[in-house]
Design a protein around this motif. Structure first.
Motif, PDB file in Angstrom:
ATOM      1  N   SER A 139      10.671  34.375   1.546  1.00  0.00           N
ATOM      2  CA  SER A 139      10.236  35.030   2.765  1.00  0.00           C
ATOM      3  C   SER A 139      10.308  34.038   3.905  1.00  0.00           C
ATOM      4  O   SER A 139      10.391  32.842   3.698  1.00  0.00           O
ATOM      5  CB  SER A 139       8.795  35.529   2.623  1.00  0.00           C
ATOM      6  N   ILE A 140      10.233  34.548   5.118  1.00  0.00           N
ATOM      7  CA  ILE A 140      10.262  33.694   6.290  1.00  0.00           C
ATOM      8  C   ILE A 140       8.841  33.492   6.783  1.00  0.00           C
ATOM      9  O   ILE A 140       8.041  34.404   6.791  1.00  0.00           O
ATOM     10  CB  ILE A 140      11.098  34.340   7.406  1.00  0.00           C
ATOM     11  N   LEU A 141       8.522  32.309   7.226  1.00  0.00           N
ATOM     12  CA  LEU A 141       7.213  32.043   7.781  1.00  0.00           C
ATOM     13  C   LEU A 141       7.040  32.756   9.110  1.00  0.00           C
ATOM     14  O   LEU A 141       7.998  33.130   9.772  1.00  0.00           O
ATOM     15  CB  LEU A 141       7.027  30.539   8.001  1.00  0.00           C
ATOM     16  N   ALA A 142       5.784  32.889   9.505  1.00  0.00           N
ATOM     17  CA  ALA A 142       5.491  33.516  10.783  1.00  0.00           C
ATOM     18  C   ALA A 142       6.140  32.767  11.921  1.00  0.00           C
ATOM     19  O   ALA A 142       6.615  33.349  12.882  1.00  0.00           O
ATOM     20  CB  ALA A 142       3.989  33.571  11.004  1.00  0.00           C
ATOM     21  N   VAL A 143       6.113  31.490  11.848  1.00  0.00           N
ATOM     22  CA  VAL A 143       6.841  30.667  12.807  1.00  0.00           C
ATOM     23  C   VAL A 143       7.682  29.698  12.018  1.00  0.00           C
ATOM     24  O   VAL A 143       7.493  29.513  10.831  1.00  0.00           O
ATOM     25  CB  VAL A 143       5.890  29.886  13.745  1.00  0.00           C
TER      26      VAL A 143
ATOM     27  N   ALA B  87      17.728  28.223  15.236  1.00  0.00           N
ATOM     28  CA  ALA B  87      17.789  29.384  16.126  1.00  0.00           C
ATOM     29  C   ALA B  87      17.861  30.684  15.337  1.00  0.00           C
ATOM     30  O   ALA B  87      17.254  31.693  15.728  1.00  0.00           O
ATOM     31  CB  ALA B  87      18.996  29.261  17.058  1.00  0.00           C
ATOM     32  N   PHE B  88      18.584  30.689  14.231  1.00  0.00           N
ATOM     33  CA  PHE B  88      18.659  31.893  13.397  1.00  0.00           C
ATOM     34  C   PHE B  88      17.286  32.260  12.852  1.00  0.00           C
ATOM     35  O   PHE B  88      16.893  33.432  12.854  1.00  0.00           O
ATOM     36  CB  PHE B  88      19.653  31.684  12.252  1.00  0.00           C
ATOM     37  N   VAL B  89      16.548  31.264  12.365  1.00  0.00           N
ATOM     38  CA  VAL B  89      15.223  31.546  11.814  1.00  0.00           C
ATOM     39  C   VAL B  89      14.284  32.051  12.903  1.00  0.00           C
ATOM     40  O   VAL B  89      13.558  33.029  12.715  1.00  0.00           O
ATOM     41  CB  VAL B  89      14.642  30.292  11.134  1.00  0.00           C
ATOM     42  N   ILE B  90      14.292  31.409  14.049  1.00  0.00           N
ATOM     43  CA  ILE B  90      13.394  31.802  15.135  1.00  0.00           C
ATOM     44  C   ILE B  90      13.743  33.188  15.666  1.00  0.00           C
ATOM     45  O   ILE B  90      12.862  34.018  15.905  1.00  0.00           O
ATOM     46  CB  ILE B  90      13.446  30.768  16.270  1.00  0.00           C
TER      47      ILE B  90
ATOM     48  N   THR C 294      18.096  32.585   7.642  1.00  0.00           N
ATOM     49  CA  THR C 294      19.001  31.468   7.840  1.00  0.00           C
ATOM     50  C   THR C 294      20.417  31.990   8.071  1.00  0.00           C
ATOM     51  O   THR C 294      20.742  33.128   7.736  1.00  0.00           O
ATOM     52  CB  THR C 294      18.992  30.537   6.618  1.00  0.00           C
ATOM     53  N   SER C 295      21.239  31.160   8.637  1.00  0.00           N
ATOM     54  CA  SER C 295      22.629  31.541   8.899  1.00  0.00           C
ATOM     55  C   SER C 295      23.481  31.310   7.662  1.00  0.00           C
ATOM     56  O   SER C 295      23.208  30.423   6.852  1.00  0.00           O
ATOM     57  CB  SER C 295      23.189  30.721  10.062  1.00  0.00           C
ATOM     58  N   THR C 296      24.516  32.117   7.520  1.00  0.00           N
ATOM     59  CA  THR C 296      25.488  31.890   6.457  1.00  0.00           C
ATOM     60  C   THR C 296      26.437  30.776   6.888  1.00  0.00           C
ATOM     61  O   THR C 296      26.464  30.377   8.058  1.00  0.00           O
ATOM     62  CB  THR C 296      26.297  33.161   6.180  1.00  0.00           C
ATOM     63  N   ALA C 297      27.228  30.293   5.954  1.00  0.00           N
ATOM     64  CA  ALA C 297      28.196  29.246   6.282  1.00  0.00           C
ATOM     65  C   ALA C 297      29.189  29.740   7.333  1.00  0.00           C
ATOM     66  O   ALA C 297      29.557  29.002   8.256  1.00  0.00           O
ATOM     67  CB  ALA C 297      28.931  28.797   5.019  1.00  0.00           C
ATOM     68  N   VAL C 298      29.600  30.994   7.209  1.00  0.00           N
ATOM     69  CA  VAL C 298      30.549  31.565   8.174  1.00  0.00           C
ATOM     70  C   VAL C 298      29.906  31.663   9.550  1.00  0.00           C
ATOM     71  O   VAL C 298      30.524  31.330  10.570  1.00  0.00           O
ATOM     72  CB  VAL C 298      31.030  32.948   7.698  1.00  0.00           C
ATOM     73  N   GLU C 299      28.655  32.114   9.600  1.00  0.00           N
ATOM     74  CA  GLU C 299      27.960  32.226  10.884  1.00  0.00           C
ATOM     75  C   GLU C 299      27.759  30.862  11.527  1.00  0.00           C
ATOM     76  O   GLU C 299      27.916  30.708  12.743  1.00  0.00           O
ATOM     77  CB  GLU C 299      26.616  32.924  10.688  1.00  0.00           C
TER      78      GLU C 299
ATOM     79  N   ALA D 287      13.142  22.776  18.485  1.00  0.00           N
ATOM     80  CA  ALA D 287      12.810  24.046  17.843  1.00  0.00           C
ATOM     81  C   ALA D 287      11.370  24.448  18.132  1.00  0.00           C
ATOM     82  O   ALA D 287      11.090  25.616  18.421  1.00  0.00           O
ATOM     83  CB  ALA D 287      13.046  23.939  16.336  1.00  0.00           C
ATOM     84  N   ARG D 288      10.456  23.495  18.063  1.00  0.00           N
ATOM     85  CA  ARG D 288       9.048  23.807  18.346  1.00  0.00           C
ATOM     86  C   ARG D 288       8.885  24.297  19.781  1.00  0.00           C
ATOM     87  O   ARG D 288       8.166  25.262  20.047  1.00  0.00           O
ATOM     88  CB  ARG D 288       8.179  22.574  18.108  1.00  0.00           C
ATOM     89  N   ALA D 289       9.538  23.616  20.712  1.00  0.00           N
ATOM     90  CA  ALA D 289       9.435  24.010  22.116  1.00  0.00           C
ATOM     91  C   ALA D 289      10.050  25.393  22.338  1.00  0.00           C
ATOM     92  O   ALA D 289       9.504  26.218  23.077  1.00  0.00           O
ATOM     93  CB  ALA D 289      10.123  22.972  23.002  1.00  0.00           C
ATOM     94  N   ALA D 290      11.176  25.653  21.693  1.00  0.00           N
ATOM     95  CA  ALA D 290      11.855  26.934  21.876  1.00  0.00           C
ATOM     96  C   ALA D 290      11.079  28.081  21.239  1.00  0.00           C
ATOM     97  O   ALA D 290      11.075  29.203  21.753  1.00  0.00           O
ATOM     98  CB  ALA D 290      13.262  26.864  21.284  1.00  0.00           C
ATOM     99  N   ALA D 291      10.414  27.802  20.103  1.00  0.00           N
ATOM    100  CA  ALA D 291       9.644  28.845  19.422  1.00  0.00           C
ATOM    101  C   ALA D 291       8.392  29.209  20.204  1.00  0.00           C
ATOM    102  O   ALA D 291       7.882  30.319  20.115  1.00  0.00           O
ATOM    103  CB  ALA D 291       9.274  28.391  18.015  1.00  0.00           C
ATOM    104  N   GLY D 292       7.866  28.263  20.991  1.00  0.00           N
ATOM    105  CA  GLY D 292       6.694  28.528  21.818  1.00  0.00           C
ATOM    106  C   GLY D 292       5.390  28.434  21.053  1.00  0.00           C
ATOM    107  O   GLY D 292       5.337  28.323  19.851  1.00  0.00           O
TER     108      GLY D 292
END
Length: 215
Positions: free
Chosen positions: A7-11, A40-43, A48-53, A210-215
């Motif tokens: 699962s993905i974390l809340a942040v 960026a994909f997680v946020i 997560t991004s695939t290798a192609v992405e 990442a922390r700054a961008a996630a807010g």
């Protein structure tokens, strides 16, 4: 209900690792850009991004995490299916249940995965009875029982957590205290190796972005 999957974390949860020394700045720069894309994909999307992405997004050049998230926002605005997927993921990770069609339609324009998770966690903080149900779902998944009253009191003394993060904390507590599990106590923690959570390894510089961008 979630099965034994990630699962993905809340942040965004990050494990900070310092890159190994290298004689060239170019490989480090390329590696850090891959980290930015992953963060960026997680946020933005809750996955997560695939290798192609990752390869496709690397073609955009050396964009910051914030710039990459801005592009994800544009993509979400243009793609109704992507918006629904983000709403569904955030609802599942926040509450432990799939959101209704009505809720999905209502929230499809709210923003990124992280925007939705912040909104959901704030809602849980204001609705303690519903938060208790989230706790029960987490304990049923891991221990096949409801949370004890003492455990409900324990979690209410902590900052409000998403279903996914509660699962990660309870799983870590159970792993450290087997056999003879009683009631959850002590300092809440999660393992970076938890099978229920996704972690993204970032260098210190990218982690700060990442922390700054996630807010």
């Amino acid at each position: 209900m979630l099965s034994r999957r990630r699962s993905i974390l809340a942040v965004l949860t990050v494990t900070l690792v310092v890159p190994a020394a290298t004689g060239s700045a170019q490989p480090v720069a390329a590696e850090q850009q891959q980290e930015r894309i992953a963060a960026a994909f997680v946020i933005a999307l809750g996955r997560t991004s695939t290798a192609v992405e990752t390869e496709q997004w690397a073609k955009h050049g050396g964009l910051s995490v914030a710039d990459l998230i801005a592009r994800h926002r544009e993509g979400l605005q243009a793609d109704a299916n992507a918006r629904r997927a983000v709403v569904s993921k955030a609802g599942q990770d926040a509450f432990g249940t799939k959101p209704s069609d009505e809720a999905t339609a209502k929230l499809s324009g709210v923003g990124t995965y992280t925007d939705l998770m912040k909104r959901h966690i704030a809602w849980l903080a204001e609705h303690p009875a519903d938060y208790e149900q989230v706790m029960h779902r987490a304990y049923r998944l891991l221990l096949q029982r409801d949370a004890y009253s003492v455990e409900i009191d324990y979690w209410k003394r902590q900052p409000t957590l998403s279903f996914a993060l509660l699962v990660g904390c309870i799983e870590d507590w159970a792993r450290r205290n087997r056999p003879g599990l009683m009631a959850t106590t002590g300092v809440a923690s999660v393992s970076v190796n938890s099978p229920y959570l996704v972690t993204v390894r970032l260098s210190p510089a990218v982690a700060r972005e990442a922390r700054a961008a996630a807010g």
